[in-house]
Enzyme design. Sequence first.
Site, PDB file in Angstrom:
ATOM      1  N   ARG A 149       2.487  -4.890   5.503  1.00 61.46           N
ATOM      2  CA  ARG A 149       2.448  -4.899   6.958  1.00 61.46           C
ATOM      3  C   ARG A 149       1.820  -6.211   7.409  1.00 61.46           C
ATOM      4  O   ARG A 149       0.999  -6.802   6.702  1.00 61.46           O
ATOM      5  CB  ARG A 149       1.612  -3.734   7.490  1.00 61.46           C
ATOM      6  CG  ARG A 149       2.130  -2.349   7.130  1.00 61.46           C
ATOM      7  CD  ARG A 149       1.226  -1.286   7.747  1.00 61.46           C
ATOM      8  NE  ARG A 149       1.690   0.069   7.443  1.00 61.46           N
ATOM      9  CZ  ARG A 149       1.231   0.816   6.454  1.00 61.46           C
ATOM     10  NH1 ARG A 149       0.291   0.333   5.663  1.00 61.46           N
ATOM     11  NH2 ARG A 149       1.694   2.030   6.253  1.00 61.46           N
ATOM     12  N   LYS A 173      -4.796   1.293   7.090  1.00 61.07           N
ATOM     13  CA  LYS A 173      -5.476   2.008   8.160  1.00 61.07           C
ATOM     14  C   LYS A 173      -5.852   3.412   7.687  1.00 61.07           C
ATOM     15  O   LYS A 173      -5.154   4.012   6.880  1.00 61.07           O
ATOM     16  CB  LYS A 173      -4.564   2.090   9.385  1.00 61.07           C
ATOM     17  CG  LYS A 173      -4.289   0.744  10.037  1.00 61.07           C
ATOM     18  CD  LYS A 173      -5.543   0.155  10.641  1.00 61.07           C
ATOM     19  CE  LYS A 173      -5.298  -1.194  11.290  1.00 61.07           C
ATOM     20  NZ  LYS A 173      -4.418  -1.121  12.448  1.00 61.07           N
ATOM     21  N   HIS A 238       7.932  -7.488  10.655  1.00 62.60           N
ATOM     22  CA  HIS A 238       8.402  -6.140  10.346  1.00 62.60           C
ATOM     23  C   HIS A 238       9.822  -6.157   9.786  1.00 62.60           C
ATOM     24  O   HIS A 238      10.172  -5.340   8.925  1.00 62.60           O
ATOM     25  CB  HIS A 238       8.351  -5.267  11.599  1.00 62.60           C
ATOM     26  CG  HIS A 238       8.576  -3.817  11.316  1.00 62.60           C
ATOM     27  ND1 HIS A 238       7.662  -3.035  10.662  1.00 62.60           N
ATOM     28  CD2 HIS A 238       9.636  -3.006  11.579  1.00 62.60           C
ATOM     29  CE1 HIS A 238       8.142  -1.799  10.537  1.00 62.60           C
ATOM     30  NE2 HIS A 238       9.326  -1.758  11.080  1.00 62.60           N
ATOM     31  N   ARG A 241       9.571  -6.909   6.178  1.00 65.82           N
ATOM     32  CA  ARG A 241       9.135  -5.691   5.468  1.00 65.82           C
ATOM     33  C   ARG A 241      10.314  -4.742   5.306  1.00 65.82           C
ATOM     34  O   ARG A 241      10.498  -4.129   4.244  1.00 65.82           O
ATOM     35  CB  ARG A 241       8.003  -5.033   6.259  1.00 65.82           C
ATOM     36  CG  ARG A 241       7.506  -3.691   5.731  1.00 65.82           C
ATOM     37  CD  ARG A 241       6.252  -3.296   6.504  1.00 65.82           C
ATOM     38  NE  ARG A 241       5.960  -1.868   6.480  1.00 65.82           N
ATOM     39  CZ  ARG A 241       5.238  -1.246   5.552  1.00 65.82           C
ATOM     40  NH1 ARG A 241       4.756  -1.931   4.533  1.00 65.82           N
ATOM     41  NH2 ARG A 241       4.996   0.046   5.639  1.00 65.82           N
ATOM     42  N   HIS A 264       3.412   4.871   3.050  1.00 72.77           N
ATOM     43  CA  HIS A 264       3.723   5.888   4.053  1.00 72.77           C
ATOM     44  C   HIS A 264       3.141   7.234   3.635  1.00 72.77           C
ATOM     45  O   HIS A 264       3.310   7.667   2.497  1.00 72.77           O
ATOM     46  CB  HIS A 264       5.238   6.036   4.211  1.00 72.77           C
ATOM     47  CG  HIS A 264       5.882   4.875   4.878  1.00 72.77           C
ATOM     48  ND1 HIS A 264       7.243   4.633   4.810  1.00 72.77           N
ATOM     49  CD2 HIS A 264       5.360   3.866   5.623  1.00 72.77           C
ATOM     50  CE1 HIS A 264       7.528   3.531   5.491  1.00 72.77           C
ATOM     51  NE2 HIS A 264       6.400   3.060   5.985  1.00 72.77           N
ATOM     52  N   TYR A 273      14.128   3.321   6.375  1.00 74.52           N
ATOM     53  CA  TYR A 273      14.486   2.151   5.590  1.00 74.52           C
ATOM     54  C   TYR A 273      15.737   2.377   4.750  1.00 74.52           C
ATOM     55  O   TYR A 273      16.033   1.599   3.853  1.00 74.52           O
ATOM     56  CB  TYR A 273      13.320   1.761   4.678  1.00 74.52           C
ATOM     57  CG  TYR A 273      12.127   1.252   5.443  1.00 74.52           C
ATOM     58  CD1 TYR A 273      12.064  -0.058   5.881  1.00 74.52           C
ATOM     59  CD2 TYR A 273      11.074   2.092   5.760  1.00 74.52           C
ATOM     60  CE1 TYR A 273      10.987  -0.527   6.606  1.00 74.52           C
ATOM     61  CE2 TYR A 273       9.986   1.639   6.479  1.00 74.52           C
ATOM     62  CZ  TYR A 273       9.948   0.323   6.891  1.00 74.52           C
ATOM     63  OH  TYR A 273       8.871  -0.132   7.614  1.00 74.52           O
TER      64      TYR A 273
END
Length: 298
Positions: A149, A173, A238, A241, A264, A273
């Site tokens: 990210r 995060k 992004h 990615r 994820h 994706y």
Amino acid sequence: MSNDSVYIDRFLEMMAAESGASPNTLSAYRSDLEQASSFAKGLLSEADRAGLEKIASAWSELKNSSVSRKSSSLRRFFGFLVEEGFRADDPSDSLPRPGGQRSLPKILSHEEVAKLFETIEVRLNTKNPKPKDARLSALIELLYGSGLRASELVSLPRKSVMMDRPFLIISGKGGKERLVPISDRARHAVKRWTGFVDGDEKYLFPSRTGHLSRIRLFQIIKDLATKSDINPTKISPHVLRHAFATHLLEGGADLRALQTLLGHSDISTTQIYTHVDSARLVELVNNRHPLSRHDLTR
């Protein structure tokens, strides 16, 4: 300030920095999310499926195009919350989809990615390559090669990449950690760049105020696209990615492995994706279906 306000601000920051959303788009997202938050009494970010269904019930008099836009705004928002580790589940599949299938995300072809690296190689092979070109090489190698990210990339500690260790330990995060493989190419690109980084710096990509910002990263990538004869509206951190994930799937990776690589929490987030072009789907059926290889009447 409520949690919703904080999360909405962070989401819009991400959309601006990583996806290149226009001011009008950001304004529309903010309006949709703040209205939904108001309906949820400031607890939109904590809503479950039933809560989102109640919000959607208030859209019954709206045109399909408006419902589609509002649903899309909330799905993107909840996808962000899950991807960034602010919540573990994504209840947004309970929202209506009046317009049919959602639009496919942007993707770069293998040829376009090759153009980016060709531009970087030309810069590095000059007589006196500039430090910013070494930095650019390290940034792109890590973005496309490891699927980081933007927020993870710009905040990497200076000593996070070791020449004798083929992986990074990423702290995402929510305090969640994961192992991310790093290629030999990326390690050498980082080694070249660290030669220009002061040994006292905390971050691998420092700036005068801390580390490189996500917005500056976005600008750097747009500039690289322009110099590589690629439409800059097609590319962002992004999108790189996403290219990492999509090209891995094309190469045979499975969704569970990809879920781990991308960090994820929910497999449903990884499924965005799975964009594969129609030509490959036709080839898959023609070459892999039993009827393409056997006469089943024998």
